[in-house]
Design a protein around this motif. Structure first.
Motif, PDB file in Angstrom:
ATOM      1  N   GLY A 258       0.802  -1.207   0.000  1.00 55.65           N
ATOM      2  CA  GLY A 258       0.000   0.000   0.000  1.00 55.65           C
ATOM      3  C   GLY A 258       0.840   1.263   0.000  1.00 55.65           C
ATOM      4  N   VAL A 259       0.171   2.378  -0.253  1.00 56.15           N
ATOM      5  CA  VAL A 259       0.786   3.701  -0.285  1.00 56.15           C
ATOM      6  C   VAL A 259      -0.180   4.711   0.308  1.00 56.15           C
ATOM      7  N   VAL A 260       0.352   5.883   0.591  1.00 53.37           N
ATOM      8  CA  VAL A 260      -0.480   7.017   0.985  1.00 53.37           C
ATOM      9  C   VAL A 260      -0.304   8.074  -0.101  1.00 53.37           C
ATOM     10  N   VAL A 261      -1.413   8.554  -0.635  1.00 58.37           N
ATOM     11  CA  VAL A 261      -1.388   9.592  -1.663  1.00 58.37           C
ATOM     12  C   VAL A 261      -1.916  10.873  -1.037  1.00 58.37           C
ATOM     13  N   THR A 262      -1.158  11.969  -1.180  1.00 59.89           N
ATOM     14  CA  THR A 262      -1.555  13.247  -0.604  1.00 59.89           C
ATOM     15  C   THR A 262      -1.345  14.374  -1.607  1.00 59.89           C
ATOM     16  N   ARG A 263      -1.905  15.528  -1.258  1.00 62.93           N
ATOM     17  CA  ARG A 263      -1.565  16.737  -2.000  1.00 62.93           C
ATOM     18  C   ARG A 263      -0.091  17.026  -1.772  1.00 62.93           C
ATOM     19  N   GLY A 264       0.554  17.514  -2.795  1.00 62.47           N
ATOM     20  CA  GLY A 264       1.916  17.997  -2.658  1.00 62.47           C
ATOM     21  C   GLY A 264       1.940  19.485  -2.925  1.00 62.47           C
ATOM     22  N   GLN A 265       3.078  20.069  -2.722  1.00 58.94           N
ATOM     23  CA  GLN A 265       3.211  21.483  -3.040  1.00 58.94           C
ATOM     24  C   GLN A 265       3.407  21.617  -4.541  1.00 58.94           C
TER      25      GLN A 265
ATOM     26  N   VAL B 132       1.812  13.601  -3.967  1.00 59.06           N
ATOM     27  CA  VAL B 132       2.929  12.865  -3.398  1.00 59.06           C
ATOM     28  C   VAL B 132       2.428  11.467  -3.029  1.00 59.06           C
ATOM     29  N   VAL B 133       3.200  10.463  -3.422  1.00 59.47           N
ATOM     30  CA  VAL B 133       2.890   9.073  -3.096  1.00 59.47           C
ATOM     31  C   VAL B 133       3.986   8.580  -2.161  1.00 59.47           C
ATOM     32  N   TRP B 134       3.569   8.214  -0.972  1.00 57.23           N
ATOM     33  CA  TRP B 134       4.481   7.847   0.111  1.00 57.23           C
ATOM     34  C   TRP B 134       4.356   6.370   0.447  1.00 57.23           C
ATOM     35  N   PRO B 135       5.464   5.656   0.619  1.00 63.46           N
ATOM     36  CA  PRO B 135       5.367   4.368   1.301  1.00 63.46           C
ATOM     37  C   PRO B 135       4.851   4.644   2.724  1.00 63.46           C
ATOM     38  N   PRO B 136       4.058   3.776   3.299  1.00 58.93           N
ATOM     39  CA  PRO B 136       3.458   4.061   4.613  1.00 58.93           C
ATOM     40  C   PRO B 136       4.464   4.449   5.696  1.00 58.93           C
TER      41      PRO B 136
ATOM     42  N   PHE C  22      -3.234  16.099   5.396  1.00 52.00           N
ATOM     43  CA  PHE C  22      -4.085  15.013   5.853  1.00 52.00           C
ATOM     44  C   PHE C  22      -5.498  15.044   5.268  1.00 52.00           C
ATOM     45  N   SER C  23      -6.045  16.218   5.025  1.00 53.93           N
ATOM     46  CA  SER C  23      -7.424  16.273   4.528  1.00 53.93           C
ATOM     47  C   SER C  23      -7.558  15.706   3.127  1.00 53.93           C
ATOM     48  N   GLY C  24      -6.498  15.763   2.353  1.00 56.00           N
ATOM     49  CA  GLY C  24      -6.556  15.213   1.001  1.00 56.00           C
ATOM     50  C   GLY C  24      -5.922  13.846   0.884  1.00 56.00           C
ATOM     51  N   GLY C  25      -5.476  13.285   1.995  1.00 51.88           N
ATOM     52  CA  GLY C  25      -4.766  12.014   1.945  1.00 51.88           C
ATOM     53  C   GLY C  25      -5.678  10.823   1.731  1.00 51.88           C
ATOM     54  N   ASP C  26      -5.107   9.780   1.148  1.00 53.97           N
ATOM     55  CA  ASP C  26      -5.857   8.550   0.924  1.00 53.97           C
ATOM     56  C   ASP C  26      -4.882   7.372   1.000  1.00 53.97           C
ATOM     57  N   GLU C  27      -5.264   6.332   1.736  1.00 55.48           N
ATOM     58  CA  GLU C  27      -4.462   5.108   1.789  1.00 55.48           C
ATOM     59  C   GLU C  27      -4.981   4.170   0.708  1.00 55.48           C
ATOM     60  N   VAL C  28      -4.058   3.683  -0.116  1.00 55.86           N
ATOM     61  CA  VAL C  28      -4.440   2.889  -1.279  1.00 55.86           C
ATOM     62  C   VAL C  28      -3.564   1.637  -1.359  1.00 55.86           C
ATOM     63  N   VAL C  29      -4.183   0.512  -1.674  1.00 55.89           N
ATOM     64  CA  VAL C  29      -3.438  -0.724  -1.912  1.00 55.89           C
ATOM     65  C   VAL C  29      -3.510  -1.004  -3.412  1.00 55.89           C
ATOM     66  N   PRO C  30      -2.350  -1.196  -4.054  1.00 59.26           N
ATOM     67  CA  PRO C  30      -2.375  -1.499  -5.490  1.00 59.26           C
ATOM     68  C   PRO C  30      -3.147  -2.785  -5.768  1.00 59.26           C
ATOM     69  N   ASP C  31      -3.815  -2.803  -6.915  1.00 60.54           N
ATOM     70  CA  ASP C  31      -4.501  -4.034  -7.313  1.00 60.54           C
ATOM     71  C   ASP C  31      -3.476  -5.014  -7.896  1.00 60.54           C
ATOM     72  N   LYS C  32      -3.932  -6.173  -8.324  1.00 59.58           N
ATOM     73  CA  LYS C  32      -3.027  -7.220  -8.815  1.00 59.58           C
ATOM     74  C   LYS C  32      -2.258  -6.798 -10.068  1.00 59.58           C
TER      75      LYS C  32
ATOM     76  N   ARG D 153      13.688  10.639  -4.037  1.00 62.12           N
ATOM     77  CA  ARG D 153      14.354  10.020  -2.898  1.00 62.12           C
ATOM     78  C   ARG D 153      13.506   8.961  -2.206  1.00 62.12           C
ATOM     79  N   ASP D 154      12.695   9.329  -1.204  1.00 61.14           N
ATOM     80  CA  ASP D 154      11.950   8.351  -0.408  1.00 61.14           C
ATOM     81  C   ASP D 154      10.452   8.344  -0.722  1.00 61.14           C
ATOM     82  N   ARG D 155      10.088   9.002  -1.812  1.00 61.88           N
ATOM     83  CA  ARG D 155       8.689   9.097  -2.227  1.00 61.88           C
ATOM     84  C   ARG D 155       8.696   9.384  -3.729  1.00 61.88           C
ATOM     85  N   PHE D 156       7.516   9.445  -4.329  1.00 59.56           N
ATOM     86  CA  PHE D 156       7.471   9.927  -5.702  1.00 59.56           C
ATOM     87  C   PHE D 156       6.292  10.858  -5.871  1.00 59.56           C
TER      88      PHE D 156
END
Length: 138
Positions: free
Chosen positions: A30-37, A42-46, A74-84, A110-113
């Protein structure tokens, strides 16, 4: 994992993004997707998002900038698990924020994309390349 490189996947008709193949295994849980600047996403590993969350929690609530940052993050964040097939759904509110349609640019940072609208990414690069070339140890 270090995220590096630039990729140009497409969003499908349901707003799903195929993760770059080299990122899929490490992000399978899974990943966390949020608003970035700069209006990217921004897609973050948990675990990286958790570190950012902890850093944010250390800021005093009396700091107006810290409150604003936390609200936007946080208000725009979403936890997502990739499908198969290695796709993640990008919520409509986030696609709208970043002006994402079918064509997107994914850049490793670096540690996110980040996920960018191609025109926004091109404009950002053009504006920043001269400054990058002139960087000095100041």
């Amino acid at each position: 994992m270090r995220f590096m490189g630039t990729f140009t996947p497409k969003l499908d008709e349901k707003g799903r993004l195929f993760l770059p193949a080299k990122y899929r295994d490490v992000l399978a849980e899974g990943v966390v997707v949020t608003r970035g600047q700069e209006h990217c996403l921004v897609v973050w590993p948990p675990e990286v998002f958790d570190r950012e969350s902890e850093r944010q929690a250390e800021q005093p609530l009396t700091n107006k900038g810290a409150r604003a940052y936390a609200r936007m993050l946080f208000s725009g964040g979403d936890e997502v698990v990739p499908d198969k097939q290695g796709r993640i759904g990008i919520p409509a509110v986030l696609r709208e924020y970043a002006s994402l349609e079918r064509e997107v640019v994914v850049i490793g940072v670096r540690d996110r994309f980040e996920i960018w609208n191609p025109t926004s990414w091109r404009d950002y690069q053009e504006a920043e390349l001269a400054a990058f070339a002139e960087l000095d140890d100041e």
